[in-house]
Design a protein around this motif. Structure first.
Motif, PDB file in Angstrom:
ATOM      1  N   GLU A  48      -1.561   3.685 -14.230  1.00  0.00           N
ATOM      2  CA  GLU A  48       0.066   4.179 -12.895  1.00  0.00           C
ATOM      3  C   GLU A  48       0.857   2.992 -13.255  1.00  0.00           C
ATOM      4  N   ASN A 199       0.496   8.724  -3.262  1.00  0.00           N
ATOM      5  CA  ASN A 199       0.198   8.670  -5.192  1.00  0.00           C
ATOM      6  C   ASN A 199      -0.432  10.123  -5.453  1.00  0.00           C
ATOM      7  N   GLU A 203       1.368  12.205  -8.225  1.00  0.00           N
ATOM      8  CA  GLU A 203       0.410  12.088  -9.622  1.00  0.00           C
ATOM      9  C   GLU A 203       0.430  14.072  -9.716  1.00  0.00           C
TER      10      GLU A 203
END
Length: 259
Positions: A48, A199, A203
């Motif tokens: 990530e 986040n 994703e």
């Protein structure tokens, strides 16, 4: 704030990784699977970028993915010990619910030094004392112009890095690399985990193959940068994505009430 939490395809591991004091302590308390769990955590972080958000939900999901009878309580205790021993930066975790460290950030920045990244805009960076008078490991909340010069590779490391890249299978075309270098302006409030899940939104867009940077930026703006409870989350859960040919355009149309 610029959102450039981009992953790297590989990371170096010390040859004495399993002999480090914290790893030996973990194995003594939890067995040999503890080291494997730490490696899985590092892979998740580097995939990530240079940090991951971490809490009870992420702990549960992570434990379930590992399988092998691993309980979330075990993963939780391992992370607690890693924080206690300084493997992860405890202050950052206590304040923001984020797992990272100076070493992780150093590795990430060395791997991304050739990308067009404004390091001064990244969240959760740790700044050494020598450059700005702060205590080593203090959380950086302001301008960190020193970081780009901090992470320049030595000529020896540069040669090693270049040779490694030449030996790797090329993962991205030039066009894809340009898309990876695109950065988005993210307001600071979007990193408030109580109200937003920026986040998770990024994703999800990757999972549903929204690759166009302009479409991503538009979706981020229309969803108020991943604010919880907004229409974008209902859209993710209620759509049959296998039937959608242009997911980016579809999401934008839905968020602007065109569908």
């Amino acid at each position: 704030m610029s959102m450039i939490n981009k992953g790297i395809p590989y990371f170096p591991t010390s040859a004495n990784f399993f002999e480090e004091e914290v790893m030996e302590l973990l194995e003594a308390k939890f067995g040999v699977l503890a080291s494997y769990i730490v490696l899985r955590l590092l892979c998740k972080i580097y995939k990530e970028g240079y940090y991951i958000s971490w809490g009870k939900e992420q702990n549960l999901i992570f434990a379930r993915k590992i399988g092998e009878g691993i309980k979330e309580e075990m993963v939780e205790k391992i992370v607690e010990l890693l924080l206690e021993k300084g493997f992860f930066h405890k202050e950052t975790y206590d304040q923001y619910g984020v797992l990272t460290s100076e070493q992780i950030q150093k590795v990430w920045m060395e791997a991304t030094v050739r990308r067009k990244i404004d390091y001064s805009q990244l969240p959760y960076l740790l700044v050494p004392k020598e450059k700005n008078g702060r205590q080593k490991g203090e959380l950086n909340k302001g301008n960190v112009d020193i970081l780009p010069t901090q992470v320049k590779l030595s000529s020896e490391n540069d040669d090693i890095f270049r040779q490694t890249k030449l030996n790797q299978t090329k993962l991205y075309s030039e066009e894809e690399e340009d898309k990876r270098d695109a950065s988005f302006e993210i307001p600071g409030y979007a990193y408030n985990l109580a109200t937003h899940n920026i986040n998770g939104l990024i994703e999800s867009l990757d999972r549903y193959k929204v690759t166009n940077p302009e479409e991503k930026q538009t979706i981020l703006r229309l969803s108020d940068y991943g604010r919880k409870g907004t229409q974008v989350w209902r859209l993710f859960s209620s759509t049959s994505w296998s039937k959608i040919g242009a997911p980016g355009k579809y999401i934008i149309a839905a968020l602007t009430n065109k569908r």
